[in-house]
Write a protein that holds these residues in place. Sequence first.
Motif, mmCIF file in Angstrom:
data_model
loop_
_atom_site.group_PDB
_atom_site.id
_atom_site.type_symbol
_atom_site.label_atom_id
_atom_site.label_comp_id
_atom_site.label_asym_id
_atom_site.label_seq_id
_atom_site.Cartn_x
_atom_site.Cartn_y
_atom_site.Cartn_z
ATOM 1 N N ARG A 150 10.804 2.379 -4.196
ATOM 2 C CA ARG A 150 11.814 1.151 -4.103
ATOM 3 C C ARG A 150 12.179 0.160 -2.901
ATOM 4 O O ARG A 150 12.209 -0.254 -2.472
ATOM 5 C CB ARG A 150 12.662 1.545 -4.611
ATOM 6 N N GLY A 151 12.345 1.275 -1.629
ATOM 7 C CA GLY A 151 12.113 0.604 -0.162
ATOM 8 C C GLY A 151 11.698 0.021 0.281
ATOM 9 O O GLY A 151 11.207 -1.881 0.849
ATOM 10 N N ALA A 152 9.791 0.520 -0.156
ATOM 11 C CA ALA A 152 9.099 -1.160 0.476
ATOM 12 C C ALA A 152 9.339 -1.968 -0.172
ATOM 13 O O ALA A 152 8.437 -3.149 0.212
ATOM 14 C CB ALA A 152 7.324 0.182 0.276
ATOM 15 N N LEU A 153 9.015 -1.837 -1.781
ATOM 16 C CA LEU A 153 8.952 -3.261 -1.796
ATOM 17 C C LEU A 153 10.391 -3.426 -1.915
ATOM 18 O O LEU A 153 10.400 -5.149 -2.035
ATOM 19 C CB LEU A 153 10.006 -2.870 -3.982
ATOM 20 N N THR A 154 11.568 -3.079 -1.813
ATOM 21 C CA THR A 154 12.567 -4.489 -1.180
ATOM 22 C C THR A 154 12.042 -4.642 0.208
ATOM 23 O O THR A 154 12.487 -6.479 0.711
ATOM 24 C CB THR A 154 13.692 -3.241 -0.840
ATOM 25 N N THR A 155 11.548 -4.290 0.824
ATOM 26 C CA THR A 155 11.395 -5.058 2.484
ATOM 27 C C THR A 155 10.175 -6.221 1.908
ATOM 28 O O THR A 155 9.947 -7.482 2.508
ATOM 29 C CB THR A 155 10.365 -4.508 2.642
ATOM 30 N N ILE A 156 9.595 -6.116 1.232
ATOM 31 C CA ILE A 156 8.288 -6.497 0.064
ATOM 32 C C ILE A 156 8.794 -8.089 -0.239
ATOM 33 O O ILE A 156 8.308 -9.105 0.234
ATOM 34 C CB ILE A 156 7.480 -6.576 -0.452
ATOM 35 N N ALA A 157 10.687 -7.612 -0.611
ATOM 36 C CA ALA A 157 10.578 -8.747 -1.406
ATOM 37 C C ALA A 157 10.989 -9.397 -0.617
ATOM 38 O O ALA A 157 10.974 -10.875 -0.015
ATOM 39 C CB ALA A 157 12.777 -8.299 -2.189
ATOM 40 N N ASP A 158 11.942 -8.894 0.905
ATOM 41 C CA ASP A 158 12.937 -9.616 1.727
ATOM 42 C C ASP A 158 12.203 -10.773 2.740
ATOM 43 O O ASP A 158 11.755 -10.961 2.941
ATOM 44 C CB ASP A 158 13.227 -9.145 2.580
ATOM 45 N N THR A 159 10.917 -10.132 3.384
ATOM 46 C CA THR A 159 9.709 -10.702 3.818
ATOM 47 C C THR A 159 8.826 -11.662 3.500
ATOM 48 O O THR A 159 9.230 -12.544 3.642
ATOM 49 C CB THR A 159 8.443 -9.282 4.108
ATOM 50 N N GLY A 169 0.696 -1.030 0.069
ATOM 51 C CA GLY A 169 -0.325 0.158 -0.672
ATOM 52 C C GLY A 169 0.727 1.403 -0.069
ATOM 53 O O GLY A 169 0.579 2.666 -0.611
ATOM 54 N N LEU A 170 2.008 1.605 0.602
ATOM 55 C CA LEU A 170 2.505 2.550 0.995
ATOM 56 C C LEU A 170 3.692 2.645 -0.834
ATOM 57 O O LEU A 170 3.734 3.845 -0.892
ATOM 58 C CB LEU A 170 3.844 2.288 1.828
ATOM 59 N N ALA A 171 4.364 1.379 -1.268
ATOM 60 C CA ALA A 171 4.631 1.760 -2.727
ATOM 61 C C ALA A 171 3.956 2.721 -4.104
ATOM 62 O O ALA A 171 4.138 3.152 -4.369
ATOM 63 C CB ALA A 171 4.915 0.055 -2.837
ATOM 64 N N ARG A 172 2.325 1.711 -3.453
ATOM 65 C CA ARG A 172 0.756 2.170 -4.367
ATOM 66 C C ARG A 172 1.389 3.279 -4.039
ATOM 67 O O ARG A 172 0.532 4.735 -5.154
ATOM 68 C CB ARG A 172 0.409 1.601 -3.995
ATOM 69 N N TYR A 173 1.085 4.062 -2.658
ATOM 70 C CA TYR A 173 0.548 5.511 -2.379
ATOM 71 C C TYR A 173 1.976 6.355 -2.855
ATOM 72 O O TYR A 173 1.418 7.946 -3.599
ATOM 73 C CB TYR A 173 0.473 5.406 -0.615
ATOM 74 N N VAL A 174 3.150 6.192 -3.189
ATOM 75 C CA VAL A 174 4.040 7.368 -3.199
ATOM 76 C C VAL A 174 4.832 6.751 -4.917
ATOM 77 O O VAL A 174 6.028 7.263 -5.223
ATOM 78 C CB VAL A 174 4.844 6.942 -2.216
ATOM 79 N N PHE A 175 3.764 5.202 -5.599
ATOM 80 C CA PHE A 175 5.026 4.711 -6.764
ATOM 81 C C PHE A 175 5.213 6.600 -7.321
ATOM 82 O O PHE A 175 6.760 6.409 -7.987
ATOM 83 C CB PHE A 175 4.196 4.242 -7.174
ATOM 84 N N GLY A 176 4.789 7.092 -7.791
ATOM 85 C CA GLY A 176 5.085 8.480 -8.484
ATOM 86 C C GLY A 176 5.122 9.568 -8.113
ATOM 87 O O GLY A 176 5.933 10.611 -8.889
ATOM 88 N N THR A 177 5.785 9.382 -6.473
ATOM 89 C CA THR A 177 5.878 11.035 -5.980
ATOM 90 C C THR A 177 7.204 10.717 -5.056
ATOM 91 O O THR A 177 7.969 11.334 -4.872
ATOM 92 C CB THR A 177 4.967 11.735 -4.909
ATOM 93 N N ASP A 178 7.330 9.481 -4.845
ATOM 94 C CA ASP A 178 8.827 9.070 -3.797
ATOM 95 C C ASP A 178 9.327 8.312 -4.576
ATOM 96 O O ASP A 178 9.494 7.307 -3.775
ATOM 97 C CB ASP A 178 8.318 9.497 -2.176
ATOM 98 N N PRO A 179 10.301 7.601 -5.496
ATOM 99 C CA PRO A 179 10.494 6.289 -5.872
ATOM 100 C C PRO A 179 11.481 5.022 -5.518
ATOM 101 O O PRO A 179 11.325 4.378 -5.120
ATOM 102 C CB PRO A 179 11.060 7.116 -7.251
ATOM 103 N N ALA A 180 11.871 6.802 -4.311
ATOM 104 C CA ALA A 180 12.485 5.963 -3.600
ATOM 105 C C ALA A 180 12.252 5.412 -2.360
ATOM 106 O O ALA A 180 12.457 4.554 -2.149
ATOM 107 C CB ALA A 180 13.793 6.843 -2.445
ATOM 108 N N THR A 181 11.484 5.977 -1.529
ATOM 109 C CA THR A 181 10.435 4.670 -0.661
ATOM 110 C C THR A 181 9.588 4.266 -0.886
ATOM 111 O O THR A 181 9.850 2.827 -0.502
ATOM 112 C CB THR A 181 9.744 6.312 -0.322
#
Length: 407
Positions: free
Chosen positions: A231-240, A217-229
């Motif tokens: 990417r961090g959310a997607l990394t957490t998703i992958a690790d989890t 949900g966080l990644a979808r919310y900031v996908f267009g405005t905050d790519p760094a955040t």
Amino acid sequence: MRVKLLSSLRRLAAMNPFIVDLAFGAAVAAITLTFMFSVGGAEAGYAERPLDAVGVALTLVANLVLAWRRRAPITVLAISCAAALVFHLAGYDSRFNEVAPLLALYTVASRWRPAVSLPCVLPMAAGWWHAAFLAPPDFAWPNILQVSIMVAVAWTFGNSTRMLVERNKQLAHLTGRLRQEQEDKARRAVTEERVRIARELHDVVAHHMSVIVLQAGLARYVFGTDPATARGALTTIADTGSEAMGEMRRLLSVLRIEANDDADGYDPAPGLQRLEQLVERVNSAGLPVKMSITGAVRPLPPGIDLCAYRIVQESLTNVLKHAGPATATVSLHYGAELELRVTDDGSGPAVTPEGDGHGLIGMRERVKLYGGTVTAASKPSGGFEVSVTLPLASPTVDDHPSESSSQ
């Protein structure tokens, strides 16, 4: 050839006992008649009347009645004894027609308890004693002693057979009960194992999927405005997701393990040594977590270690799902007991004992298994608290505070 013959006789006896008993009675009658004819009729001192048709008929009745010895043993004994007594009273050779009553007495003793079979000994013995007194006077008392011993042996063997049969029936009954208890125990073990596996699956899936959903949900919310955040959310998703797959693989591997498999090839169950990784993952999901450890930190038994880890995992998952914006605190104290407390200051809906979900039920089941206590309730100041105590063995060194914290 002999083995095949005996096997055939056993099968025949099992299929139709009447035919076997009839053949046995006929054989005894034939042997008796053969010996009676061989002595050449009346012999001085033993018989006053030579064998004739009446004597043959009485001999056949006394012996062929054995065919019904399994169906009506007392009646067969009475008929056999009566025929032998009439045979002797008629003046025929007193040395014959005594085997059939003896076999009938054995059958009665093998089928009935002593209260019934012992009274049947008296008419049998009386008939034999009467025949003994018909012998020459010099042989009367030795014959009476011999007859008494044979009657006692026949009854004793019959009664021993009855006791053996009853004991075998009791053993068969006990064996059946034991088998049923073992089957019930196996079914209970299967049910308990299913509950344990379901609890493990719930703990693994609920926690990791909660983190994944929040981060997605966080990644979808900031996908267009905050790519760094994002990417961090997607990394957490992958690790989890990777960690969840690892734990699922470990659990499925345990289900497939065979008795002769090498257990060293399977990953160990998670424990408190992975607590910091758990806290970091929850931190990355957006829930600040403080951790405090006091007391003499030491290795725990595997079951308690896994229990404590799962309780912290489930408690933090509940905070993620229900508390809303909040900060969580995880406190551990190693003493005579392991004291574990997870609190939050959120304002989400409180989970009450009347509304326990699978998570709190699983906590209570785990803690109960190790003789501990668990309380879960809302705090007066707001938020929620889970408090658990698990008994431990006495520490090898004195407890001393050694605090560590992370945020």
